[in-house]
Structure formats: C-alpha cells, structure tokens
Design an enzyme around this catalytic site. Structure first.
Site, PDB file in Angstrom:
ATOM      1  N   THR A  33       5.495  -5.098   8.787  1.00 26.54           N
ATOM      2  CA  THR A  33       5.263  -4.739  10.190  1.00 26.54           C
ATOM      3  C   THR A  33       5.550  -5.899  11.130  1.00 26.54           C
ATOM      4  O   THR A  33       5.953  -5.690  12.274  1.00 26.54           O
ATOM      5  CB  THR A  33       3.803  -4.256  10.355  1.00 26.54           C
ATOM      6  OG1 THR A  33       3.651  -3.087   9.551  1.00 26.54           O
ATOM      7  CG2 THR A  33       3.453  -3.919  11.777  1.00 26.54           C
ATOM      8  N   TYR A  46       6.168   3.513  14.045  1.00 33.20           N
ATOM      9  CA  TYR A  46       7.125   2.409  14.134  1.00 33.20           C
ATOM     10  C   TYR A  46       7.875   2.307  12.819  1.00 33.20           C
ATOM     11  O   TYR A  46       7.477   2.887  11.806  1.00 33.20           O
ATOM     12  CB  TYR A  46       6.425   1.084  14.455  1.00 33.20           C
ATOM     13  CG  TYR A  46       5.541   0.580  13.341  1.00 33.20           C
ATOM     14  CD1 TYR A  46       4.241   1.038  13.179  1.00 33.20           C
ATOM     15  CD2 TYR A  46       6.032  -0.350  12.404  1.00 33.20           C
ATOM     16  CE1 TYR A  46       3.446   0.598  12.144  1.00 33.20           C
ATOM     17  CE2 TYR A  46       5.236  -0.802  11.364  1.00 33.20           C
ATOM     18  CZ  TYR A  46       3.947  -0.322  11.236  1.00 33.20           C
ATOM     19  OH  TYR A  46       3.162  -0.755  10.211  1.00 33.20           O
ATOM     20  N   THR A 112       1.689  -6.211   5.160  1.00 34.68           N
ATOM     21  CA  THR A 112       0.286  -6.465   4.821  1.00 34.68           C
ATOM     22  C   THR A 112      -0.205  -5.633   3.636  1.00 34.68           C
ATOM     23  O   THR A 112      -1.208  -5.981   3.011  1.00 34.68           O
ATOM     24  CB  THR A 112      -0.619  -6.197   6.036  1.00 34.68           C
ATOM     25  OG1 THR A 112      -0.458  -4.837   6.436  1.00 34.68           O
ATOM     26  CG2 THR A 112      -0.289  -7.123   7.187  1.00 34.68           C
ATOM     27  N   ASP A 113       0.496  -4.533   3.319  1.00 36.84           N
ATOM     28  CA  ASP A 113      -0.036  -3.605   2.302  1.00 36.84           C
ATOM     29  C   ASP A 113      -0.198  -4.255   0.924  1.00 36.84           C
ATOM     30  O   ASP A 113      -1.164  -3.973   0.213  1.00 36.84           O
ATOM     31  CB  ASP A 113       0.859  -2.367   2.185  1.00 36.84           C
ATOM     32  CG  ASP A 113       0.743  -1.440   3.391  1.00 36.84           C
ATOM     33  OD1 ASP A 113      -0.138  -1.678   4.239  1.00 36.84           O
ATOM     34  OD2 ASP A 113       1.534  -0.490   3.482  1.00 36.84           O
ATOM     35  N   LYS A 185      -7.062  -6.556   1.606  1.00 37.04           N
ATOM     36  CA  LYS A 185      -6.952  -5.796   2.862  1.00 37.04           C
ATOM     37  C   LYS A 185      -8.096  -4.800   2.912  1.00 37.04           C
ATOM     38  O   LYS A 185      -8.256  -3.990   1.997  1.00 37.04           O
ATOM     39  CB  LYS A 185      -5.594  -5.086   2.922  1.00 37.04           C
ATOM     40  CG  LYS A 185      -5.303  -4.418   4.248  1.00 37.04           C
ATOM     41  CD  LYS A 185      -3.871  -3.895   4.318  1.00 37.04           C
ATOM     42  CE  LYS A 185      -3.597  -3.240   5.662  1.00 37.04           C
ATOM     43  NZ  LYS A 185      -2.193  -2.769   5.780  1.00 37.04           N
ATOM     44  N   GLU A 306     -18.223  -7.511 -24.598  1.00 36.49           N
ATOM     45  CA  GLU A 306     -19.473  -7.052 -25.222  1.00 36.49           C
ATOM     46  C   GLU A 306     -19.421  -5.580 -25.599  1.00 36.49           C
ATOM     47  O   GLU A 306     -18.688  -4.801 -24.997  1.00 36.49           O
ATOM     48  CB  GLU A 306     -20.640  -7.243 -24.234  1.00 36.49           C
ATOM     49  CG  GLU A 306     -21.144  -8.668 -24.186  1.00 36.49           C
ATOM     50  CD  GLU A 306     -22.188  -8.849 -23.089  1.00 36.49           C
ATOM     51  OE1 GLU A 306     -22.660  -7.848 -22.518  1.00 36.49           O
ATOM     52  OE2 GLU A 306     -22.508 -10.009 -22.817  1.00 36.49           O
TER      53      GLU A 306
HETATM   54  N1  ASP Z   1       3.454  -0.785   5.486  1.00 35.99           N
HETATM   55  C1  ASP Z   1       3.566  -2.107   6.071  1.00 35.99           C
HETATM   56  C2  ASP Z   1       3.973  -3.078   4.960  1.00 35.99           C
HETATM   57  O1  ASP Z   1       3.163  -3.454   4.176  1.00 35.99           O
HETATM   58  C3  ASP Z   1       2.276  -2.501   6.675  1.00 35.99           C
HETATM   59  C4  ASP Z   1       2.249  -3.851   7.322  1.00 35.99           C
HETATM   60  O2  ASP Z   1       3.091  -4.705   7.175  1.00 35.99           O
HETATM   61  O3  ASP Z   1       1.233  -4.106   8.010  1.00 35.99           O
HETATM   62  O4  ASP Z   1       5.108  -3.451   4.915  1.00 35.99           O
END
Ligand code: ASP
Length: 347
Positions: A33, A46, A112-113, A185, A306
């Site tokens: 993103t 987007y 971020t994913d 996340k 265990e």
């Molecule tokens: N779907 C995106 C990615 O991980 C989300 C992001 O970057 O925040 O590429």
C-alpha cells in the site's frame, strides 16, 4: 581578504565533510500500500504496488537530508503474494549490500499484510548487525493524510542511527519501533495497525529520533546459527487451523502434498481436536515435525514435548505464521524434535 577566503574554504570543507558523513542507506522496494494509488483521495478502494521505490522516496524529500539513499526495486507486489523465493532473494540482497562495506543500513518498503513474516525471516537469516527496517503504510500514497512518507522518513532515520545496530530486524509503523520476533498486525484498516503483543515495542520515534526502551533477548541476525548463503529453496511447511468441529482433512492433505512440517494454530494453550490429535501423533511417528502454536495472540505455548503431545514442539511466543518460518529455517539444519524444540526456545 585572505581570512575571508580561508573562512569560505573552511565552510565548504566542513559542509562537504558533514555531507560525506551521511550514512549510506539502501531502500529496497517490494510493493504494498505504501506504493499504492487510488482514483479518490478519500474512498476506500485503491491499487497497491503501483509506484516505484524512487517515486515513493520523492514524496519525502527530507529523507535526503538524513542519508545518502540508493533505491533498489526488488519486486512490486501486494504482500499477500509474498513467498519464500522472494524472501531468499531479499536476504541474499541485504547480505551482499552489507558485505560490500558501502551500506550502513537497509530499509525495506513492504505491504503490511505479511510484513511481520518477511521481517522474522530476515531476523533469523541476515548475518550482520547493521540496521534492517521494514516499513509500510495503511493508506495509499495518493490518500488524504497518507501515512507512508512519515513512516518512511522515520524508517530511514532509524536505519541511519548507530543506536539501532545489533537490535535484530525491526518494523517501523506509526512511530513505533517493533521487534521482528514479536510484532504482528492487529488491525486490518487503521494506521495504528501493529503491536508487539507479548513483549511490547522496542521503542518509539520522536521528532525523527529513536528512543529505545529495551533490547531483544531472543537470538537474531549476528547471534543466529542459521545461514541461507547456500540455500535456494526451503522445505514445505503448512499451517492447520483449529476450531470446533475441525477434522484432519487439511492436516492429511498437507502431508499428502509433501509437507515436511505442520504448525497447528491450536485453541488456547496449543490444544486441538481428537481428530487432529491422532493425525499429529501419526505424523510425528513418521518423522514429520509438528509444532503446537496457538490462535491466541498472547501467552504462547510453553510445555515442551510433554504428554499427550510427545514428540511435538511447542511454539513458545511465536504466532502460527512465525512458527512456520522458524520451522522452515530450522529444517535446513535438523529434523530432530528435541533440537527443534531448543531452537523454538531460543529464537
Ligand atoms: N494488501 C496490502 C499488502 O500487504 C496491504 C498493505 O500494504 O497495507 O500489500
């Protein structure tokens, strides 16, 4: 006249020395993103991974005042498409940048994913103490109040600061400095999307400067025993999710596909259904590594090998997705469950 000339020369020499002293930072673009664009600055939709790393860098020109930047485009993808082939290429690229002696730190722009997974893989495999910082954004570059430029500025500043050396791989998001071993996340939409749920953040950025609260004690980078310098692929390891009614269909299918290890995202403290219990016992007898993790965000699974889980490895505080990475990396060295259990305690 002579003294004015001397003064001007001194100013030129001093400022060029200051410029020359700026650290060399490589910014490696992978997509996400932070490289995303949208038709509207305010609506939700987007397209991620549209801009090059150089274009992202140009959105925060102040970065040039902190460091000498080299942009490298490794790939341009949404991070849900990240894979271990790219991880290996990334780790080899980072190691060779540091081996050149001309790179003080690396910043990686990333979706971020799966950012926490890439960060943890690098934390286990990079062989240098130079700072390696992953950074992303929750709003696309064209969004109103996009978070990418400030996150990137902070990430470059963090990578440029000698205090960041020997702290393992870190994620910088929303002013927080987060250790690769614990970060995850925890919000799918907000800009404050990442936490270290078990140990807390390593520190924060204030006015572009890092303030550290603690150091990571788990092994990483220079204290890691793993080397991927000769490795070009990793063994298949899959994750089986636990829930009421769960049977062994997914578990058995992964084994049929050739999995050398299975991580169970258990309920509670690494528990799972009777059907998965018996599939796991059979797999353990066949020499397939089985790791008990948990779908719970805090508390981990900490009872080693265990009964009734004989031969199965406890994940400690690693989430299922990070347990999978540690098991893939551990399997490059050993398939002995006791030895893998030691690794899960130490990393
Ligand atoms: N779907 C995106 C990615 O991980 C989300 C992001 O970057 O925040 O590429």
């Amino acid at each position: 006249m002579k003294s004015i000339f001397t003064l001007i020369c001194l100013i030129i020499i001093t400022s060029s020395t200051i410029l020359a002293q700026r650290p060399n930072i490589a910014v490696i673009g992978t997509g996400g993103t932070i490289a995303g664009t949208a038709e509207s600055a305010t609506r939700a939709g987007y397209s991620p991974a549209q801009l090059t790393v150089d274009a992202i860098l140009s959105s925060a020109p102040q970065i040039g005042e902190i460091a000498e930047i080299t942009g490298i485009q490794l790939c341009n993808i949404s991070s849900q498409a990240m894979n271990s082939t790219i991880w290996l290429k990334l780790a080899h690229t980072v190691d060779s940048l540091f081996a050149s002696g001309n790179c003080d730190g690396v910043v990686i722009t990333h979706g971020t994913d799966t950012m926490e997974e890439t960060a943890y893989f690098l934390n286990l495999t990079i062989k240098y103490g130079n700072p390696v910082i992953l950074v992303g954004a929750m709003r696309p570059a064209t969004g109103l109040s996009a978070d990418g430029p400030m996150n990137l500025y902070n990430a470059v500043s963090l990578a440029s600061n000698p205090v960041s050396r020997n702290k393992g791989v870190m994620i910088l998001m929303n002013d927080y400095i987060l250790s690769a071993d614990d970060v995850t996340k925890t919000n799918s939409v907000n800009t404050n999307a990442f936490e270290c749920p078990n140990y807390g953040p390593l520190g924060v950025m204030r006015g572009g400067e890092p303030i550290f609260f603690r150091e990571p004690l788990l092994k990483n980078t220079i204290t890691s025993e793993f080397s991927i310098s000769e490795i070009n692929s990793l063994e298949r390891v899959d994750i089986v999710y636990s829930y009421a009614d769960a049977d062994a269909t997914a578990f058995d299918a992964f084994i049929d596909k050739g999995a050398k290890g299975i991580v169970i995202a258990g309920v509670g403290h690494g528990n799972f259904s009777p059907a998965i219990c018996s599939a796991a016992a059979k797999a353990t007898q066949r020499g397939i590594a089985v790791v008990r993790s948990t779908r719970i965000i805090r508390g981990g699974v900490t009872t080693d090998l265990e009964e009734p889980f004989a031969g199965q490895i406890s994940s400690y505080y690693k989430s299922p997705q990070k347990s999978r990475i540690l098991l893939m990396v551990a399997l490059t060295k050993t398939d002995d469950p006791a030895e893998i259990q030691r690794i899960f305690r130490e990393y």
